[in-house]
Design a protein around this motif. Structure first.
Motif, PDB file in Angstrom:
ATOM      1  N   LYS A 152     -11.614   0.397  -1.441  1.00 34.11           N
ATOM      2  CA  LYS A 152     -10.599   0.818  -2.399  1.00 34.11           C
ATOM      3  C   LYS A 152     -10.204   2.268  -2.110  1.00 34.11           C
ATOM      4  CE  LYS A 152     -10.686  -3.084  -4.603  1.00 34.11           C
ATOM      5  NZ  LYS A 152      -9.528  -4.034  -4.472  1.00 34.11           N
ATOM      6  N   ALA A 153      -8.916   2.550  -2.165  1.00 29.30           N
ATOM      7  CA  ALA A 153      -8.430   3.892  -1.879  1.00 29.30           C
ATOM      8  C   ALA A 153      -8.849   4.858  -2.977  1.00 29.30           C
ATOM      9  CB  ALA A 153      -6.910   3.879  -1.738  1.00 29.30           C
ATOM     10  N   CYS A 154      -9.537   5.928  -2.587  1.00 29.26           N
ATOM     11  CA  CYS A 154      -9.842   6.993  -3.533  1.00 29.26           C
ATOM     12  C   CYS A 154      -8.575   7.822  -3.759  1.00 29.26           C
ATOM     13  CB  CYS A 154     -10.980   7.862  -3.007  1.00 29.26           C
ATOM     14  SG  CYS A 154     -10.559   8.787  -1.514  1.00 29.26           S
ATOM     15  N   HIS A 155      -8.666   8.811  -4.628  1.00 26.86           N
ATOM     16  CA  HIS A 155      -7.492   9.613  -4.950  1.00 26.86           C
ATOM     17  C   HIS A 155      -6.942  10.309  -3.708  1.00 26.86           C
ATOM     18  CE1 HIS A 155      -4.747  12.245  -7.090  1.00 26.86           C
ATOM     19  NE2 HIS A 155      -5.331  13.281  -6.526  1.00 26.86           N
TER      20      HIS A 155
ATOM     21  N   SER B 218      -5.451   7.859  -1.192  1.00 22.35           N
ATOM     22  CA  SER B 218      -4.172   7.300  -1.647  1.00 22.35           C
ATOM     23  C   SER B 218      -3.022   8.240  -1.296  1.00 22.35           C
ATOM     24  CB  SER B 218      -4.221   7.044  -3.158  1.00 22.35           C
ATOM     25  OG  SER B 218      -4.231   8.259  -3.897  1.00 22.35           O
TER      26      SER B 218
ATOM     27  N   SER C   9      -0.328   7.093   1.386  1.00 20.64           N
ATOM     28  CA  SER C   9       0.879   6.762   0.592  1.00 20.64           C
ATOM     29  C   SER C   9       0.739   5.411  -0.106  1.00 20.64           C
ATOM     30  CB  SER C   9       2.127   6.784   1.496  1.00 20.64           C
ATOM     31  OG  SER C   9       2.358   8.080   1.989  1.00 20.64           O
ATOM     32  N   VAL C  10      -0.419   5.201  -0.730  1.00 23.36           N
ATOM     33  CA  VAL C  10      -0.664   3.992  -1.517  1.00 23.36           C
ATOM     34  C   VAL C  10      -1.109   4.417  -2.912  1.00 23.36           C
ATOM     35  CG1 VAL C  10      -1.283   2.603   0.505  1.00 23.36           C
ATOM     36  CG2 VAL C  10      -3.079   3.809  -0.773  1.00 23.36           C
ATOM     37  N   THR C  11      -1.327   3.448  -3.784  1.00 23.02           N
ATOM     38  CA  THR C  11      -1.806   3.732  -5.133  1.00 23.02           C
ATOM     39  C   THR C  11      -3.325   3.780  -5.141  1.00 23.02           C
ATOM     40  OG1 THR C  11       0.118   2.630  -6.081  1.00 23.02           O
ATOM     41  CG2 THR C  11      -1.793   2.915  -7.521  1.00 23.02           C
ATOM     42  N   GLU C  12      -3.874   4.707  -5.894  1.00 19.65           N
ATOM     43  CA  GLU C  12      -5.339   4.797  -6.012  1.00 19.65           C
ATOM     44  C   GLU C  12      -5.895   3.451  -6.465  1.00 19.65           C
ATOM     45  OE1 GLU C  12      -8.727   7.563  -8.261  1.00 19.65           O
ATOM     46  OE2 GLU C  12      -6.584   8.092  -8.349  1.00 19.65           O
TER      47      GLU C  12
ATOM     48  N   ASP D 198      -5.878   0.773  -4.481  1.00 16.30           N
ATOM     49  CA  ASP D 198      -5.359  -0.242  -3.562  1.00 16.30           C
ATOM     50  C   ASP D 198      -6.365  -0.506  -2.445  1.00 16.30           C
ATOM     51  OD1 ASP D 198      -3.046  -0.506  -4.971  1.00 16.30           O
ATOM     52  OD2 ASP D 198      -1.732   0.412  -3.475  1.00 16.30           O
TER      53      ASP D 198
ATOM     54  N   ASN E 260      -3.711   0.636   6.662  1.00 12.73           N
ATOM     55  CA  ASN E 260      -2.946  -0.049   5.626  1.00 12.73           C
ATOM     56  C   ASN E 260      -2.930  -1.555   5.921  1.00 12.73           C
ATOM     57  OD1 ASN E 260      -1.009  -1.106   3.892  1.00 12.73           O
ATOM     58  ND2 ASN E 260       0.335   0.675   4.078  1.00 12.73           N
TER      59      ASN E 260
END
Length: 232
Positions: free
Chosen positions: A104-107, A110, A114-117, A119, A143
């Motif tokens: 999962k993307a951390c802050h 993200s 260029s994704v949402t935290e 994601d 990605n």
């Protein structure tokens, strides 16, 4: 049959590998190579230029071309697969896959990707070896929307860079290069002491669809260099 300029490159590489030419030794000039191999000066120049670009030779204006020191050198101006860098030096590439996972993307990630935290991202950690010595620890986030089959690849036979260039061709990149002391886990993967300086390249690559990957590439400073030749 090898192209004539490749024959010249191979002959120079074989002399370096055999110890007949050592770091700091001057290599034959374009005119000497032209006469020795019976080729045009343009062909001889291409052979020398490619060896300079690959970090094997270094050029000193008005003096000549010399065998570089024995640390591999990567171009600061182009992005190439570590496998291609190593094999073009006539050496053996191998690697060890440490991790392939969905995370999962951390802050912070993200922002970089260029994704949402929260994601999903794909995460790989691979150690690359040149003639059995660790030369790069690659810590990469990808990605999934742009490389959906990333986790299914056999990275013992293809590098992430090679695969990503196939499925999401590179259009641009930004990177930062810094000297640092490695964290304990990085030092262990590179088989160096934590007091041994590293070169760290932080690189974000883009395709026409957006950010493809964010990679942190760690190299032992005593085994690796960055450089290149510029014509003005």
């Amino acid at each position: 049959m090898l192209a004539r300029y490749s024959q010249i490159k191979l002959a120079i590489l074989e002399q370096i590998e055999a110890g007949d030419m050592r770091p700091g030794d001057r290599v034959p000039s374009e005119n000497q190579l032209t006469e020795e191999f019976g080729v045009s000066r343009m062909t001889a120049r291409r052979a020398l230029t490619e060896l300079v670009d690959e970090g094997i030779l270094m050029r000193s204006q008005g003096i000549g071309t010399f065998v570089s020191d024995d640390r591999p050198m990567s171009s600061m101006l182009t992005i190439r697969s570590i496998h291609d860098e190593i094999t073009q030096r006539g050496h053996q590439h191998s690697c060890q896959v440490i991790q392939l996972a969905e995370v999962k993307a951390c802050h912070q990630m993200s922002i970089w990707m260029s994704v949402t935290e929260g994601d999903s991202l794909y995460h790989s950690q691979i150690v690359h070896f040149e003639n059995g010595k660790a030369i790069q620890f690659e810590d990469r986030f990808v990605n999934p929307l742009l490389a959906p089959a990333y986790l299914q690849q056999n990275f013992l036979t293809i590098t992430p860079n090679q695969y990503l260039n196939k499925v999401a061709p590179l259009t641009e990149a930004d990177h930062v290069i810094e000297a640092m002391l490695p964290a304990m886990d990085v030092a262990q993967k590179l088989d160096i002491a934590v007091s041994q300086p590293c070169l760290k390249i932080s690189r974000r690559t883009f395709s026409a669809q957006g950010v493809v990957s964010y990679a942190q590439l760690y190299h032992p400073g005593h085994r690796y260099r960055l450089g290149g030749h510029l014509d003005f």
